[in-house]
Design a protein around this motif. Sequence first.
Motif, PDB file in Angstrom:
ATOM      1  N   ALA A 100      12.088   0.951  14.284  1.00  0.00           N
ATOM      2  CA  ALA A 100      10.694   0.190  14.391  1.00  0.00           C
ATOM      3  C   ALA A 100      10.180  -0.375  13.353  1.00  0.00           C
ATOM      4  N   ARG A 101       9.596  -1.602  13.411  1.00  0.00           N
ATOM      5  CA  ARG A 101       8.911  -2.455  12.420  1.00  0.00           C
ATOM      6  C   ARG A 101       7.493  -2.715  12.554  1.00  0.00           C
ATOM      7  N   ILE A 102       6.581  -3.090  11.391  1.00  0.00           N
ATOM      8  CA  ILE A 102       5.583  -3.621  11.625  1.00  0.00           C
ATOM      9  C   ILE A 102       5.517  -5.043  11.198  1.00  0.00           C
ATOM     10  N   PHE A 103       4.885  -5.835  12.003  1.00  0.00           N
ATOM     11  CA  PHE A 103       4.680  -7.216  11.600  1.00  0.00           C
ATOM     12  C   PHE A 103       3.245  -7.596  11.451  1.00  0.00           C
ATOM     13  N   CYS A 104       2.690  -7.968  10.356  1.00  0.00           N
ATOM     14  CA  CYS A 104       1.224  -8.818  10.382  1.00  0.00           C
ATOM     15  C   CYS A 104       1.140  -9.962   9.604  1.00  0.00           C
ATOM     16  N   SER A 105       0.044 -10.587  10.124  1.00  0.00           N
ATOM     17  CA  SER A 105      -0.144 -12.097   9.279  1.00  0.00           C
ATOM     18  C   SER A 105      -1.213 -11.559   7.999  1.00  0.00           C
ATOM     19  N   ASP A 106      -1.771 -10.668   7.852  1.00  0.00           N
ATOM     20  CA  ASP A 106      -2.773 -10.336   6.738  1.00  0.00           C
ATOM     21  C   ASP A 106      -2.638  -8.696   6.509  1.00  0.00           C
ATOM     22  N   LEU A 107      -1.673  -8.464   5.582  1.00  0.00           N
ATOM     23  CA  LEU A 107      -1.586  -6.952   5.184  1.00  0.00           C
ATOM     24  C   LEU A 107      -2.747  -6.299   4.213  1.00  0.00           C
ATOM     25  N   GLN A 108      -3.724  -5.670   4.759  1.00  0.00           N
ATOM     26  CA  GLN A 108      -4.742  -5.125   3.837  1.00  0.00           C
ATOM     27  C   GLN A 108      -5.010  -3.432   4.435  1.00  0.00           C
ATOM     28  N   ALA A 109      -3.922  -3.003   4.813  1.00  0.00           N
ATOM     29  CA  ALA A 109      -3.988  -1.659   5.611  1.00  0.00           C
ATOM     30  C   ALA A 109      -4.396  -0.605   4.591  1.00  0.00           C
ATOM     31  N   GLU A 110      -5.208   0.573   5.414  1.00  0.00           N
ATOM     32  CA  GLU A 110      -5.418   1.672   4.636  1.00  0.00           C
ATOM     33  C   GLU A 110      -3.773   2.450   4.602  1.00  0.00           C
ATOM     34  N   LEU A 111      -3.205   2.411   5.657  1.00  0.00           N
ATOM     35  CA  LEU A 111      -1.795   3.176   5.772  1.00  0.00           C
ATOM     36  C   LEU A 111      -0.976   2.416   6.430  1.00  0.00           C
ATOM     37  N   ILE A 112       0.298   2.547   6.190  1.00  0.00           N
ATOM     38  CA  ILE A 112       1.236   2.050   7.068  1.00  0.00           C
ATOM     39  C   ILE A 112       2.329   3.124   7.119  1.00  0.00           C
ATOM     40  N   SER A 113       3.081   3.158   8.214  1.00  0.00           N
ATOM     41  CA  SER A 113       3.983   4.308   8.370  1.00  0.00           C
ATOM     42  C   SER A 113       4.948   3.775   9.468  1.00  0.00           C
ATOM     43  N   ILE A 114       6.173   4.024   9.268  1.00  0.00           N
ATOM     44  CA  ILE A 114       7.291   3.934  10.154  1.00  0.00           C
ATOM     45  C   ILE A 114       7.952   5.274  10.379  1.00  0.00           C
ATOM     46  N   ALA A 115       8.055   5.831  11.546  1.00  0.00           N
ATOM     47  CA  ALA A 115       8.861   6.819  11.879  1.00  0.00           C
ATOM     48  C   ALA A 115       8.468   7.941  10.804  1.00  0.00           C
ATOM     49  N   GLY A 116       7.066   8.166  10.554  1.00  0.00           N
ATOM     50  CA  GLY A 116       6.670   9.211   9.515  1.00  0.00           C
ATOM     51  C   GLY A 116       6.669   8.854   7.816  1.00  0.00           C
ATOM     52  N   ASN A 117       7.574   7.837   7.567  1.00  0.00           N
ATOM     53  CA  ASN A 117       7.503   7.367   6.253  1.00  0.00           C
ATOM     54  C   ASN A 117       6.397   6.328   6.003  1.00  0.00           C
ATOM     55  N   TYR A 118       5.576   6.961   5.075  1.00  0.00           N
ATOM     56  CA  TYR A 118       4.351   6.166   4.897  1.00  0.00           C
ATOM     57  C   TYR A 118       4.019   5.588   3.506  1.00  0.00           C
ATOM     58  N   LYS A 119       3.058   4.648   3.483  1.00  0.00           N
ATOM     59  CA  LYS A 119       2.385   4.355   2.231  1.00  0.00           C
ATOM     60  C   LYS A 119       0.900   4.131   2.317  1.00  0.00           C
ATOM     61  N   ILE A 120       0.382   4.431   1.342  1.00  0.00           N
ATOM     62  CA  ILE A 120      -1.119   4.203   1.492  1.00  0.00           C
ATOM     63  C   ILE A 120      -1.634   3.141   0.607  1.00  0.00           C
ATOM     64  N   SER A 121      -2.728   2.772   1.029  1.00  0.00           N
ATOM     65  CA  SER A 121      -3.442   1.358   0.436  1.00  0.00           C
ATOM     66  C   SER A 121      -3.160   1.316  -1.044  1.00  0.00           C
ATOM     67  N   GLU A 122      -3.277   2.162  -1.849  1.00  0.00           N
ATOM     68  CA  GLU A 122      -3.084   2.185  -3.200  1.00  0.00           C
ATOM     69  C   GLU A 122      -1.621   1.843  -3.683  1.00  0.00           C
ATOM     70  N   ASP A 123      -0.601   2.267  -2.822  1.00  0.00           N
ATOM     71  CA  ASP A 123       0.743   1.690  -3.106  1.00  0.00           C
ATOM     72  C   ASP A 123       1.032   0.328  -2.535  1.00  0.00           C
ATOM     73  N   LEU A 124       0.067  -0.305  -1.933  1.00  0.00           N
ATOM     74  CA  LEU A 124       0.433  -1.715  -1.151  1.00  0.00           C
ATOM     75  C   LEU A 124      -0.221  -2.746  -2.314  1.00  0.00           C
ATOM     76  N   ASN A 125      -0.537  -2.261  -3.329  1.00  0.00           N
ATOM     77  CA  ASN A 125      -1.461  -3.367  -4.290  1.00  0.00           C
ATOM     78  C   ASN A 125      -0.557  -4.727  -4.476  1.00  0.00           C
ATOM     79  N   ASP A 126       0.998  -4.601  -4.479  1.00  0.00           N
ATOM     80  CA  ASP A 126       1.651  -5.724  -4.541  1.00  0.00           C
ATOM     81  C   ASP A 126       1.490  -6.726  -3.408  1.00  0.00           C
ATOM     82  N   ALA A 127       1.208  -6.142  -2.212  1.00  0.00           N
ATOM     83  CA  ALA A 127       1.062  -6.914  -1.029  1.00  0.00           C
ATOM     84  C   ALA A 127      -0.240  -8.050  -1.020  1.00  0.00           C
ATOM     85  N   VAL A 128       0.461  -9.347  -0.596  1.00  0.00           N
ATOM     86  CA  VAL A 128      -0.517 -10.312  -0.912  1.00  0.00           C
ATOM     87  C   VAL A 128      -1.338 -10.697   0.444  1.00  0.00           C
TER      88      VAL A 128
END
Lengths: 245, 269
Positions: free
Chosen positions: A198-226
């Motif tokens: 499964a994948r997540i597609f989005c046009s503006d990533l400012q999420a609090e948390l993203i997860s695929i099949a239980g593997n997740y990242k929280i907002s703090e780890d998404l700092n690089d995302a523009v």
Amino acid sequence: MSTDSQQNAHHSPVLEFKSSTFSVPVLVLSSNDAIIIEQQLQEKIHLAPEFFKNSPLVFDLQELNKHDLDIDVTELINIIRSLGLLPIGIRGGGAQQNQQALELGVPIHSGHSVALSSGTQKPQPPEPEAAPEPQIVAEAATLITHPVRSGQRIYASGDLIILAQVSAGAEIMAEGNIHVYGSLRGRALAGVQGNTEARIFCSDLQAELISIAGNYKISEDLNDAVPNQRVQIYLQNHALVIKDI
Amino acid sequence: MARIIVVTSGKGGVGKTTTSAAIAMGLAKKGHKTAVIDFDVGLRNLDLIMGCERRVVYDFVNVINGEATLNQALIRDKTCNQLYILPASQTRDKDALSQEGVGKILDELKKDFKYIVCDSPAGIEKGAHLAMYFADDAFIVTNPEVSSVRDSDRMLGILSSKSRRAEQNDEPIKEYLLLTRYSPERVKLGEMLSVDDVQEILSLHLLGVIPESKSVLNASNSGTPVILDEKSDAGQAYADVIARYLGEDRPHRFIDEKKGLFGKLFGGK
């Protein structure tokens, strides 16, 4: 009670039957080892405890029966219940399994080839190799056109497509892919039943948390995302990869 | 056809009651027969803001319990004879309200009134739920700071899933954003969210921006809705809100910083 009100009760209907469709998670088993099942189920529940709390659940034994793996339905139901889930149906079980389920108050859901209603049906040995081709039925995608607001949750058993924003504090979950065409500020969990493709597609990533099949990242780890950049998120070697599209 | 407007926010202290009083008065002054109901049972405030606290005999809960008729409980405003106030009970709590009772009162009011303004209590519990349940339009009152914005977002979610219109699959409630206590100076200093920031988070139709103003406190203290203070910026902003709600096209004011004497002299930005 007076006769008057009794008569009234006869004349004005106080109930009616309606038909409605629900989306309920289905637990598809591919092993009959109760210990492993319990362990893995527990892990899954840990990922989204609020979501699974008292959640209704249908369990599916078709895969097991296809491989002649027998499972003790009574034990399975007890495991499911002990983890705080509410089994509301068995699917793809054999006659005896269905009977066991019924005895514990779990109804039988048809829709799969093996599902038989107990009673009148003659006990039929599972047909060995004449089993029908495994049919791949694509779950219909769920389309949401309005903003998903803080505190709202959406669960899709297939893909989930959202044409508006997902606010901080909202939670969207799908067994398949997730597409968000507005800003994604809440939590997005794709492949919640373990689909690692499964994948997540989005046009503006400012999420609090993203997860695929239980593997997740929280907002703090998404700092690089523009922000305001279209990205896709997928799983590679058990790690989430965020890539521009 | 009567319209039920709920003034709601989720968060407390953002200006719901001030707004309810102002827009109810604004609609009534435009000649529409308007009722404003205080849903904040136990923390009655609207009567103070409307300056009718000394004329309260019966209240909302009395009417629900059948202890008084609606006409006995409705208080006519002193300055505008098109405006009526239904005060909340101060001696009860929100459990005294029932969905059935509220529905009955609103149905009765709908026969007589053009607009019914429901002043919601803070929170998302029973009082707030009942205030919004029957609404046709919602004024979301938000302050330009993050917690207020998030609470408003939560309330919008509740409006779109738990209202009567949502439950019966009718046309959804029309939602309008009202940004209150706005201070362009503080936005410029980065101490406050800007109109654009809030709009981006909530993506909602902006009905008006009410500037932070001393006149609001003065109006509350004297028990006259601030919209009657036509000289004040907040009063004018509320008048704009009413005009826009009734379909007029008015440009937004009070979003930019007031120019000081030097600014005016040199005209620069």
